[in-house]
Design an enzyme around this catalytic site. Structure first.
Site: not given
Ligand code: CO
Length: 178
Positions: A47, A52, A100-101, A142-143, A146
């Site tokens: 995702g 991000q 997470c990236l 999660h997204e 963000h």
């Protein structure tokens, strides 16, 4: 217009920006979605939120493979481009192991709603609603976090969060000093 996108990592304050809703979906948004999807796949993510990559519009891309077939009643996997996603109902809670990236090298177990109903526009502007459970449900939550300027570490205990953030700061310092 070509997007050269890079994933922003914590503790960059850009990740704390609350994204605004998309009014009109244009070719620019479609190009952004394609570029985000490519970047996510390159980094092995499931995702990615526009936040991000430093773009503060409510757009997320998701690609969750089928990993749990116990519960066939709900959508648990799939590939989605979501514009203006909104969680319209929640059911139950579960422990979710997340990474997470934007928080490279760390994972944590946090509490999430187990089943969610999400309303969104696809990249063609069609309104869609899905009911998600399992990993897909966690990933969407999660997204959307963000887009609200939140990271999964915010949902950990203060001690764990502080430990991760201070390690990330040190890593960043040593990168700059190199
Ligand atoms: Co993330």
């Amino acid at each position: 217009m070509t997007h050269v996108l890079e994933i922003i990592t914590a503790p960059d304050h850009v990740l704390r920006t609350v994204a605004t809703a998309v009014d009109h979906i244009t070719e620019k948004h479609q190009a952004l979605i394609d570029a985000m999807r490519k970047l996510m796949i390159e980094h092995g993510g499931i995702g990615l939120a526009a936040t991000q990559v430093g773009i503060h519009e409510r757009i997320i891309v998701i690609d969750v493979e089928l990993v749990d077939v116990n519960d066939v009643e709900y959508t648990q996997h799939g590939s989605f481009d979501m514009i203006n996603p909104v969680i319209i109902s929640r059911q139950g809670s579960m422990l979710s192991s997340e990474g997470c990236l934007s928080v490279p090298g760390f994972t944590g177990d946090i509490e999430r709603s187990s089943v969610i109903e999400v309303e969104f526009l696809d990249k063609f502007g069609e309104k869609r609603t899905i009911t998600a459970s399992g990993l897909l449900s966690a990933c969407i939550q999660h997204e959307i976090d963000h887009l609200d300027g939140k990271l999964f570490v915010d949902r950990l205990s203060k001690i764990k969060k502080d430990m991760i953030m201070s390690k990330l700061k040190k890593t960043r310092r040593s990168l700059f000093l190199r």
